[in-house]
Design an enzyme around this catalytic site. Structure first.
Site, short mmCIF file in Angstrom:
data_model
loop_
_atom_site.label_atom_id
_atom_site.label_comp_id
_atom_site.label_asym_id
_atom_site.label_seq_id
_atom_site.Cartn_x
_atom_site.Cartn_y
_atom_site.Cartn_z
N TYR A 54 0.82 -1.23 0.00
CA TYR A 54 0.00 0.00 0.00
C TYR A 54 0.85 1.27 0.00
CZ TYR A 54 -0.26 -0.08 5.29
OH TYR A 54 -0.02 -0.10 6.62
N GLU A 55 0.20 2.40 -0.13
CA GLU A 55 0.87 3.72 -0.30
C GLU A 55 1.74 3.72 -1.56
OE1 GLU A 55 0.62 6.58 1.70
OE2 GLU A 55 -0.90 5.60 2.93
#
Ligand SMILES: Cc1cc2nc3c(=O)[nH]c(=O)nc-3n(C[C@H](O)[C@H](O)[C@H](O)COP(=O)(O)OP(=O)(O)OC[C@H]3O[C@@H](n4cnc5c(N)ncnc54)[C@H](O)[C@@H]3O)c2cc1C
Length: 392
Positions: free
Chosen positions: A361-362
């Site tokens: 994620y990110e």
């Protein structure tokens, strides 16, 4: 370079570390097995002001806006409980997005987040638009003073728990990112539909769901920031978020090393503690070298931001290095624990399962590598190209 921490940083690091060791570490197994966001733990975190630590003081936050301090705080929490650290980060990111809102929006949405009374969600990812965010299809049409939202979002953290969701959707047919806006959708908005709760490998102290919008109707005043500027605002927020994601990984990597060192000293085989074998020592030494290198790069990226210097490329480097290092440290920790490492009664398998998400994620680590390469090559769309900085 000065590596001395300020008194405030030392105190925060110590107090939060003590709190996390005492209040969160004993719950880690239960958090993992229960699978879902725990309001009880959130209220515990709120009792020491963690949800609002990075929030503006005028809305009930503590106003700690140094990214370096935030990084150290998250690292300390993640050392003892990954999910709490990641949930706090999610809250800070949403608070960050809300700072582009007007006074009325900040009062209504930001304040409850700062004081830990509510949580929010951020919905960008779609079934067919993950890394390629700009290809999102959700639309928001302005009709008679209302936005009508249609589309689908997936993997949304805290969906179902959140009072509101910041939804990214196309408000114009203009190609690319300039047609994307951010909209505030209350949990009881008509046409807002919660999808099923996902069962996950790790980060199980959060709730993850898909969302559907079926002619979902919200007042036009729920536009967050300017129309068409949603993507740029979110990307800016994500840059700082990458450094904090590195911090989540670092905390878990340190936990893997701490557990491995203790175990290596205690576990006897062939009549000696396994820590006396050079192959085990090599693994411990490599873990320490890599964690310390990743920590320095992460702190440097945060320091650049705090000193108003371009830090985009360093944020991506820190995220990539720290999360890859943490994954390797977690896998090696399981190896050092042998068969016990594979068992749920021992801490290291949970570290291995939790840390995997930090590579995804990110912005996945492949996407981070693309960002780094694009910056190096000065390509179109790079931070350097957009903002004209020589040093990124
Ligand atoms: C637990 C969890 C929580 C999440 N929380 C949220 C949330 O709150 N809000 C939200 O909006 N999203 C959230 N996400 C979504 C997350 O940001 C995406 O999963 C992530 O951006 C990757 O998108 P994807 O899963 O569609 O993978 P894809 O983009 O389909 O990628 C699949 C693989 O292909 C690689 N890849 C893709 N493009 C390229 C390329 N150009 N070059 C090389 N490799 C490439 C990727 O690195 C990856 O390895 C969450 C995800 C998870 C798992």
């Amino acid at each position: 370079m000065d590596f001395t921490l300020t008194e405030e940083q030392k105190l925060l690091k110590k107090n939060i570390g003590d709190f996390a060791r005492r209040e969160l570490a004993p719950l880690v197994r239960e958090i993992d097995e229960k699978e879902g966001f725990s309001w009880e733990i959130w209220h515990k975190l709120a009792s020491i002001g963690l949800p609002g630590l990075a929030g503006p003081e005028e809305y009930g936050g503590a106003g700690v806006d140094s990214l370096l301090t935030q990084t150290m705080v998250i690292e300390e929490i993640a050392r003892h409980d990954f999910s709490s650290a990641a949930n706090v980060v999610s809250n800070w990111s949403i608070m960050n997005l809300l700072t582009v809102g007007n006074e009325g929006q900040k009062d209504r949405y930001l304040r409850p987040l700062c004081i830990g009374e509510a949580v929010g969600a951020f919905a960008q990812t779609e079934p067919n638009a993950g890394s390629d965010v700009a290809s999102m299809r959700a639309t928001a049409r302005l009709v008679d003073g209302h936005y009508i939202i249609n589309g689908e979002k997936v993997f949304i953290t805290q969906a179902g728990e959140a009072e509101f969701t910041i939804v990214m959707a196309r408000t114009s047919n203009e190609k690319g990112t300039n047609g994307i806006s951010a909209l505030l959708v209350d949990k009881d908005a008509p046409g807002f539909i919660l999808g099923k709760k996902e069962a996950k490998l790790g980060f199980r102290g959060s709730t993850t769901r898909s969302l559907a919008f079926d002619d979902c109707r919200i007042p036009a005043s729920n536009l967050l920031g300017e129309e068409g500027k949603g993507f740029k605002t979110a990307m800016k927020m994500l840059t700082g978020g990458r450094v904090i994601t590195a911090a989540q990984a670092l905390g878990q990597a340190q936990a893997a090393l701490d557990a491995s060192v203790n175990y290596a000293k205690e576990r006897p085989q062939f009549g000696k503690p396994i820590g006396s074998f050079q192959l085990i020592q090599g693994m411990l030494a490599d873990m320490a070298v890599q964690i310390e290198s990743a920590r320095l790069l992460t702190y440097y990226a945060a320091w650049l931001k705090d000193n108003d210097q371009p830090f985009n490329i360093y944020a991506s480097m820190a995220k990539t290095l720290a999360t890859d290092v943490a994954m390797k440290a977690a896998v090696d920790a399981v190896q050092i624990f042998g068969g016990y490492g594979f068992m749920r009664d021992y801490p290291v398998e949970k570290i291995m399962r939790n840390v995997k998400i930090t590579q995804i994620y990110e912005g996945t680590n492949q996407i981070q590598r693309l960002i780094i390469a694009r910056e190096l090559l000065g390509e179109k769309g790079s931070f350097r190209e957009m903002y004209g900085h020589n040093k990124t």
